[in-house]
Design a protein around this motif. Sequence first.
Motif, PDB file in Angstrom:
ATOM      1  N   GLU A 171       0.811  -1.225   0.000  1.00  0.00           N
ATOM      2  CA  GLU A 171       0.000   0.000   0.000  1.00  0.00           C
ATOM      3  C   GLU A 171       0.843   1.273   0.000  1.00  0.00           C
ATOM      4  OE1 GLU A 171      -3.162   0.397  -0.281  1.00  0.00           O
ATOM      5  OE2 GLU A 171      -4.072  -1.560   0.160  1.00  0.00           O
ATOM      6  N   SER A 172       2.157   1.151   0.133  1.00  0.00           N
ATOM      7  CA  SER A 172       3.016   2.339   0.146  1.00  0.00           C
ATOM      8  C   SER A 172       3.131   2.911  -1.265  1.00  0.00           C
ATOM      9  CB  SER A 172       4.403   1.978   0.687  1.00  0.00           C
ATOM     10  OG  SER A 172       4.316   1.536   2.028  1.00  0.00           O
ATOM     11  N   ARG A 173       3.083   4.224  -1.372  1.00  0.00           N
ATOM     12  CA  ARG A 173       3.004   4.889  -2.672  1.00  0.00           C
ATOM     13  C   ARG A 173       4.236   5.722  -3.014  1.00  0.00           C
ATOM     14  NH1 ARG A 173      -3.225   7.103  -1.885  1.00  0.00           N
ATOM     15  NH2 ARG A 173      -4.259   5.055  -2.049  1.00  0.00           N
ATOM     16  N   THR A 174       5.212   5.734  -2.136  1.00  0.00           N
ATOM     17  CA  THR A 174       6.431   6.498  -2.398  1.00  0.00           C
ATOM     18  C   THR A 174       7.509   5.557  -2.946  1.00  0.00           C
ATOM     19  OG1 THR A 174       7.043   6.172  -0.079  1.00  0.00           O
ATOM     20  CG2 THR A 174       5.982   8.269  -0.655  1.00  0.00           C
ATOM     21  N   GLU A 175       8.681   6.108  -3.250  1.00  0.00           N
ATOM     22  CA  GLU A 175       9.768   5.282  -3.780  1.00  0.00           C
ATOM     23  C   GLU A 175      10.258   4.270  -2.743  1.00  0.00           C
ATOM     24  OE1 GLU A 175      12.515   4.282  -6.909  1.00  0.00           O
ATOM     25  OE2 GLU A 175      10.777   5.611  -6.898  1.00  0.00           O
ATOM     26  N   TRP A 176      10.376   4.722  -1.496  1.00  0.00           N
ATOM     27  CA  TRP A 176      10.865   3.853  -0.419  1.00  0.00           C
ATOM     28  C   TRP A 176       9.867   3.840   0.728  1.00  0.00           C
ATOM     29  CZ3 TRP A 176      14.331   7.289  -2.855  1.00  0.00           C
ATOM     30  CH2 TRP A 176      15.377   6.671  -3.579  1.00  0.00           C
ATOM     31  N   VAL A 177       9.956   2.801   1.542  1.00  0.00           N
ATOM     32  CA  VAL A 177       9.121   2.707   2.736  1.00  0.00           C
ATOM     33  C   VAL A 177       9.994   2.271   3.905  1.00  0.00           C
ATOM     34  CG1 VAL A 177       8.420   0.348   2.116  1.00  0.00           C
ATOM     35  CG2 VAL A 177       7.080   1.636   3.794  1.00  0.00           C
ATOM     36  N   LEU A 178       9.820   2.926   5.030  1.00  0.00           N
ATOM     37  CA  LEU A 178      10.481   2.558   6.276  1.00  0.00           C
ATOM     38  C   LEU A 178       9.423   1.969   7.195  1.00  0.00           C
ATOM     39  CD1 LEU A 178      13.098   4.477   8.350  1.00  0.00           C
ATOM     40  CD2 LEU A 178      11.025   3.651   9.461  1.00  0.00           C
ATOM     41  N   LEU A 179       9.612   0.693   7.562  1.00  0.00           N
ATOM     42  CA  LEU A 179       8.688   0.024   8.475  1.00  0.00           C
ATOM     43  C   LEU A 179       9.137   0.263   9.907  1.00  0.00           C
ATOM     44  CD1 LEU A 179       6.228  -1.938   7.753  1.00  0.00           C
ATOM     45  CD2 LEU A 179       7.737  -1.357   5.862  1.00  0.00           C
ATOM     46  N   THR A 180       8.191   0.619  10.770  1.00  0.00           N
ATOM     47  CA  THR A 180       8.521   0.796  12.181  1.00  0.00           C
ATOM     48  C   THR A 180       7.444   0.160  13.036  1.00  0.00           C
ATOM     49  OG1 THR A 180       9.272   2.400  13.833  1.00  0.00           O
ATOM     50  CG2 THR A 180       7.378   3.035  12.488  1.00  0.00           C
ATOM     51  N   ALA A 181       7.707   0.055  14.318  1.00  0.00           N
ATOM     52  CA  ALA A 181       6.764  -0.568  15.239  1.00  0.00           C
ATOM     53  C   ALA A 181       5.875   0.490  15.878  1.00  0.00           C
ATOM     54  CB  ALA A 181       7.519  -1.343  16.324  1.00  0.00           C
ATOM     55  N   ASP A 182       4.735   0.037  16.402  1.00  0.00           N
ATOM     56  CA  ASP A 182       3.792   0.976  17.008  1.00  0.00           C
ATOM     57  C   ASP A 182       4.183   1.356  18.429  1.00  0.00           C
ATOM     58  OD1 ASP A 182       3.214  -1.376  18.325  1.00  0.00           O
ATOM     59  OD2 ASP A 182       1.194  -1.597  17.498  1.00  0.00           O
ATOM     60  N   ASP A 183       5.322   0.847  18.915  1.00  0.00           N
ATOM     61  CA  ASP A 183       5.782   1.232  20.252  1.00  0.00           C
ATOM     62  C   ASP A 183       7.190   1.802  20.216  1.00  0.00           C
ATOM     63  OD1 ASP A 183       6.909  -1.217  19.572  1.00  0.00           O
ATOM     64  OD2 ASP A 183       7.059  -1.895  21.650  1.00  0.00           O
ATOM     65  N   ASP A 184       7.697   2.110  19.016  1.00  0.00           N
ATOM     66  CA  ASP A 184       9.009   2.740  18.887  1.00  0.00           C
ATOM     67  C   ASP A 184       8.853   4.222  18.576  1.00  0.00           C
ATOM     68  OD1 ASP A 184      10.532   0.530  19.461  1.00  0.00           O
ATOM     69  OD2 ASP A 184      10.693  -0.127  17.387  1.00  0.00           O
ATOM     70  N   ARG A 185       9.960   4.932  18.639  1.00  0.00           N
ATOM     71  CA  ARG A 185       9.948   6.359  18.346  1.00  0.00           C
ATOM     72  C   ARG A 185      10.907   6.637  17.201  1.00  0.00           C
ATOM     73  NH1 ARG A 185       6.069   5.680  20.290  1.00  0.00           N
ATOM     74  NH2 ARG A 185       5.221   6.280  22.307  1.00  0.00           N
ATOM     75  N   ILE A 186      10.529   7.571  16.351  1.00  0.00           N
ATOM     76  CA  ILE A 186      11.333   7.894  15.175  1.00  0.00           C
ATOM     77  C   ILE A 186      11.894   9.296  15.313  1.00  0.00           C
ATOM     78  CG2 ILE A 186      11.334   8.111  12.666  1.00  0.00           C
ATOM     79  CD1 ILE A 186       8.952   6.244  12.610  1.00  0.00           C
ATOM     80  N   ASP A 187      13.195   9.417  15.131  1.00  0.00           N
ATOM     81  CA  ASP A 187      13.871  10.712  15.161  1.00  0.00           C
ATOM     82  C   ASP A 187      14.161  11.123  13.722  1.00  0.00           C
ATOM     83  OD1 ASP A 187      15.425  12.908  15.470  1.00  0.00           O
ATOM     84  OD2 ASP A 187      17.065  11.913  16.524  1.00  0.00           O
ATOM     85  N   LEU A 188      13.422  12.107  13.233  1.00  0.00           N
ATOM     86  CA  LEU A 188      13.549  12.497  11.829  1.00  0.00           C
ATOM     87  C   LEU A 188      14.461  13.704  11.634  1.00  0.00           C
ATOM     88  CD1 LEU A 188       9.928  11.955  10.508  1.00  0.00           C
ATOM     89  CD2 LEU A 188      11.914  10.484  10.293  1.00  0.00           C
ATOM     90  N   ALA A 189      15.263  14.035  12.618  1.00  0.00           N
ATOM     91  CA  ALA A 189      16.156  15.189  12.471  1.00  0.00           C
ATOM     92  C   ALA A 189      17.108  15.009  11.292  1.00  0.00           C
ATOM     93  CB  ALA A 189      16.944  15.409  13.766  1.00  0.00           C
ATOM     94  N   ARG A 190      17.427  13.749  10.978  1.00  0.00           N
ATOM     95  CA  ARG A 190      18.353  13.493   9.878  1.00  0.00           C
ATOM     96  C   ARG A 190      17.621  13.117   8.583  1.00  0.00           C
ATOM     97  NH1 ARG A 190      23.379   9.917  11.640  1.00  0.00           N
ATOM     98  NH2 ARG A 190      24.145  10.799   9.689  1.00  0.00           N
ATOM     99  N   LEU A 191      16.320  13.370   8.555  1.00  0.00           N
ATOM    100  CA  LEU A 191      15.542  13.039   7.372  1.00  0.00           C
ATOM    101  C   LEU A 191      16.074  13.672   6.090  1.00  0.00           C
ATOM    102  CD1 LEU A 191      13.047  11.707   6.074  1.00  0.00           C
ATOM    103  CD2 LEU A 191      11.795  13.805   6.642  1.00  0.00           C
ATOM    104  N   PRO A 192      16.429  14.963   6.084  1.00  0.00           N
ATOM    105  CA  PRO A 192      16.950  15.540   4.834  1.00  0.00           C
ATOM    106  C   PRO A 192      18.203  14.834   4.338  1.00  0.00           C
ATOM    107  CG  PRO A 192      16.406  17.258   6.402  1.00  0.00           C
ATOM    108  CD  PRO A 192      16.334  15.963   7.161  1.00  0.00           C
ATOM    109  N   GLU A 193      19.101  14.527   5.270  1.00  0.00           N
ATOM    110  CA  GLU A 193      20.332  13.832   4.900  1.00  0.00           C
ATOM    111  C   GLU A 193      20.021  12.446   4.355  1.00  0.00           C
ATOM    112  OE1 GLU A 193      24.318  12.009   7.095  1.00  0.00           O
ATOM    113  OE2 GLU A 193      22.938  13.322   8.207  1.00  0.00           O
ATOM    114  N   LEU A 194      19.114  11.728   5.020  1.00  0.00           N
ATOM    115  CA  LEU A 194      18.745  10.397   4.565  1.00  0.00           C
ATOM    116  C   LEU A 194      18.133  10.450   3.167  1.00  0.00           C
ATOM    117  CD1 LEU A 194      18.165   7.357   4.905  1.00  0.00           C
ATOM    118  CD2 LEU A 194      16.002   8.018   6.006  1.00  0.00           C
ATOM    119  N   THR A 195      17.238  11.402   2.942  1.00  0.00           N
ATOM    120  CA  THR A 195      16.581  11.499   1.643  1.00  0.00           C
ATOM    121  C   THR A 195      17.582  11.759   0.538  1.00  0.00           C
ATOM    122  OG1 THR A 195      14.559  12.317   2.693  1.00  0.00           O
ATOM    123  CG2 THR A 195      14.798  12.697   0.331  1.00  0.00           C
TER     124      THR A 195
END
Length: 248
Positions: A100-124
Amino acid sequence: MAEAADHNARPAADGSVQVTGTPAVTIAIPTFNRSASVEHVVEDLLPYLEAGAIAVLVVDDGSVDGTYERLLPYVTRGVRVLRNETNRGYARTFVRALRESRTEWVLLTADDDRIDLARLPELTRWLQAEDPDFVSTRTEFASGDTVVRRGRVVSGPIATGDFYAVASHAPGLIYRVSEACASLRLLEEELERCSDAAIVYPQVIVAMQLIVGARAMWWEGTLVYEGEALPSGIIDQAGRAYQDPGAR
């Protein structure tokens, strides 16, 4: 190679995020009966979602605790919320999240974890420059008094011998959607056979194929951290829980 977009997501002092371009990555969250926990994860992601830096997809595996209803208000803010009519288990929910993901990539995570997106621009930028089909990021989580880390301090190719270290923890793995979906046939065949490995570790079967047959890489950054460390509800055919040594 994926067409590059200019992503410059920067949290401002008021918590807002400015970004240009369209999202390259979906954050996909399979969930079951953890309404408060998954809502917390979604709330953390909203500034980046509303700025167009990411897409967010939640797949509710037939929860009976009001998870779906609790998430519905977020649909108007851009979150895609899907629901399995019956509880189908983590592995089949994992498959649906990929499809069901519609972007080029998908990152799977758990419903009890936390995501730090401060490095999102670098990752992209890195994803668009390296064009990988599969990425294992670093993960950090508490285990007693010890911090356990998966991953490498330097980005680079994943060797076949690294396989166990790569796929032993599902959150924080990034898949090119087209390649991951093309690899699902084996996983679905194993699920039809009621394979314990497929039921408990679906990401292992997908990652295995991408490491051997596609462009698989380490990324040295950490995006996913342990959140509430809730026990998994996944069990195998013998009734053993995901976290039990016997099931693993």
